[in-house]
Design a protein around this motif. Structure first.
Motif, short mmCIF file in Angstrom:
data_model
loop_
_atom_site.label_atom_id
_atom_site.label_comp_id
_atom_site.label_asym_id
_atom_site.label_seq_id
_atom_site.Cartn_x
_atom_site.Cartn_y
_atom_site.Cartn_z
N UNK A 97 0.87 -1.41 -0.27
CA UNK A 97 0.47 0.00 0.34
C UNK A 97 0.66 1.09 -0.39
N UNK A 98 1.44 1.40 0.84
CA UNK A 98 2.82 2.37 0.82
C UNK A 98 3.03 2.76 -0.58
N UNK A 99 4.13 2.08 -0.90
CA UNK A 99 4.65 2.68 -2.50
C UNK A 99 3.57 2.02 -3.36
N UNK A 100 2.43 1.64 -3.40
CA UNK A 100 1.66 2.45 -4.40
C UNK A 100 1.01 3.76 -4.80
N UNK A 133 12.53 -13.81 2.04
CA UNK A 133 11.53 -13.87 2.86
C UNK A 133 10.62 -13.38 3.16
N UNK A 134 10.51 -12.88 2.61
CA UNK A 134 9.09 -11.07 2.71
C UNK A 134 9.21 -11.12 1.29
N UNK A 135 8.56 -11.68 0.34
CA UNK A 135 8.97 -11.24 -1.29
C UNK A 135 7.91 -11.15 -2.09
N UNK A 136 6.89 -10.85 -1.31
CA UNK A 136 5.44 -10.98 -1.88
C UNK A 136 5.01 -10.31 -3.10
N UNK A 137 6.09 -9.47 -2.85
CA UNK A 137 5.64 -7.63 -4.47
C UNK A 137 6.72 -8.92 -5.89
N UNK A 138 7.90 -9.32 -5.84
CA UNK A 138 8.23 -9.96 -6.58
C UNK A 138 8.57 -10.71 -7.11
N UNK A 139 7.58 -11.79 -6.10
CA UNK A 139 7.23 -13.41 -6.85
C UNK A 139 6.04 -12.86 -7.50
N UNK A 140 5.03 -11.59 -7.23
CA UNK A 140 4.18 -11.78 -7.73
C UNK A 140 4.58 -11.00 -9.57
N UNK A 141 5.71 -10.49 -9.08
CA UNK A 141 6.34 -9.94 -10.20
C UNK A 141 6.31 -10.52 -11.27
N UNK A 142 7.11 -11.66 -10.94
CA UNK A 142 7.47 -12.76 -11.59
C UNK A 142 6.53 -13.83 -11.90
N UNK A 143 5.46 -14.11 -11.48
CA UNK A 143 4.60 -15.06 -11.60
C UNK A 143 3.48 -14.15 -12.59
N UNK A 144 3.49 -12.77 -12.37
CA UNK A 144 2.12 -11.60 -13.55
C UNK A 144 1.29 -11.71 -12.55
N UNK A 145 0.94 -11.44 -11.28
CA UNK A 145 0.28 -11.67 -10.66
C UNK A 145 0.25 -12.13 -8.90
N UNK A 146 -0.98 -11.84 -8.17
CA UNK A 146 -0.75 -11.95 -6.43
C UNK A 146 -0.49 -13.83 -6.24
N UNK A 203 -1.61 -8.03 -2.90
CA UNK A 203 -3.51 -7.84 -3.43
C UNK A 203 -3.60 -7.30 -4.95
N UNK A 204 -4.19 -8.01 -5.69
CA UNK A 204 -4.23 -7.48 -7.17
C UNK A 204 -4.19 -5.31 -6.85
N UNK A 205 -4.56 -4.96 -6.76
CA UNK A 205 -5.11 -3.70 -6.24
C UNK A 205 -3.35 -3.28 -6.20
N UNK A 206 -2.22 -3.81 -5.37
CA UNK A 206 -1.24 -2.82 -4.88
C UNK A 206 -0.38 -3.88 -5.93
N UNK A 207 -0.43 -5.09 -6.49
CA UNK A 207 0.37 -5.48 -7.18
C UNK A 207 0.33 -4.14 -8.86
#
Length: 333
Positions: A192-195, A217-230, A248-252
């Motif tokens: 949310x902050x970076x968005x 070990x807290x890579x939710x966004x970088x993994x989402x970017x690699x997978x093209x979605x959360x 979330x889809x919103x922040x992704x």
């Protein structure tokens, strides 16, 4: 997508409830990193982190009936503190759900503010219990999957853009170092902050590059970017305040559109960054902010030409005991 008008509206809504935190040039960090550095000291925010902004915006946006029924939030620490404290200030009953790995101090503060604290074995379990309590009738104050919360967090970027150019009331000094920031680094938990910050800065400072930072070990966004979605991720970082089990889809959508890249650093590097911020910038930050320093060095290696760095120091809710323990664990000084 959140726009600048949404962020400006959030700023008007929360004015008087939160602190307009200082934006300062940092000679110590400039010397350490070898480029001009301007820092947004959100660790001086009410409740000790930027989270107070989004929590306040959401609480004030609720109907009287929803506020009377109470709210629920899930958090690794800072969001729980902010929802508990700001709900108490606004006369709203709050329940916060945290994993047992959350800092003990965060639990104490939330309870002292009058919130009901529910602890779970894991962060995944915390999100599951949150959903259950929401279904039971409590209004959800989500840490990142809510456009009102994202707009509230975006007020950090709005102030940063105004103050870094010397035009805002929170700026210190003449503002020359902040003029024309080229690269701004922001930590990522749920995003949310970076968005919000990216939306504000791109509107007010066209051409600025935005870099996200996570810990291993807290890579939710970088993994989402690699997978093209959360997608769900396995959490193992000591940095609980960045440990979202998924974005979330919103922040992704915001990060994929507005952020140049997401960098990942180790827990040890994040803790070293906390020590460096204390020694060189003279501020007490948590590793969720400390991770920006090793990432800044990576950005320096990747960017050609002159650069002026902006760092959003998101929070300072780590105890001295915690930091000393982590430093000993990683053999840091």
């Amino acid at each position: 997508m959140i726009g600048i008008s949404d962020i400006e509206a959030a700023a008007r809504l929360i004015a008087g409830h939160v602190v307009r935190t200082p934006t300062v040039e940092s000679p110590g960090l400039s010397a350490l990193l070898g480029v001009p550095v301007t820092a947004k000291l959100e660790l001086l925010q009410r409740t000790g982190s930027f989270k107070a902004r989004g929590a306040t915006a959401k609480l004030l946006s609720l109907s009287e009936a929803d506020r009377a029924a109470g709210v629920v939030a899930v958090s690794g620490g800072n969001h729980a503190i902010s929802v508990a404290v700001m709900a108490d200030a606004l006369g709203v009953k709050a329940t916060v759900v945290m994993p047992k790995s959350a800092p003990a101090r965060a639990v104490e503060i939330a309870e002292a503010a009058g919130a009901t604290v529910r602890l779970t074995d894991t962060m995944d379990g915390a999100f599951a219990l949150m959903s259950q309590l929401q279904a039971d009738g409590l209004s959800l104050v989500h840490p990142f999957d809510d456009p009102v919360v994202v707009a509230g967090q975006g007020t950090v970027g709005l102030e940063f853009a105004e103050d870094a150019s010397g035009g805002g009331e929170g700026s210190e000094g003449e503002g020359s170092e902040g003029e024309g920031l080229t690269d701004v680094l922001v930590s990522i938990g749920g995003g949310a902050l970076i968005s919000g910050v990216a939306a504000a800065l791109h509107a007010r400072m066209p051409g600025v590059r935005i870099w996200g930072v996570e810990t291993e070990g807290a890579q939710a966004m970088s993994e989402a970017l690699a997978a093209k979605g959360p997608q769900p991720v396995r959490l193992s970082s000591i940095v609980s305040t960045l440990s979202a089990p998924t974005v979330s889809q919103l922040t992704y959508d915001h990060v994929s559109a507005l952020v140049d890249d997401v960098l990942v650093v180790s827990d040890a590097e994040a803790v070293q960054g906390t020590l460096d911020l204390a020694n060189h910038a003279k501020v007490w930050a948590e590793p969720a902010a400390g991770c920006l320093l090793p990432a800044a060095r990576l950005v320096r290696e990747r960017v050609d030409g002159d650069m002026r760095l902006g760092l959003v120091l998101c929070g300072g809710n780590a105890t001295t005991t915690d930091v000393i323990s982590w430093a000993e664990r990683f053999n840091l000084r």
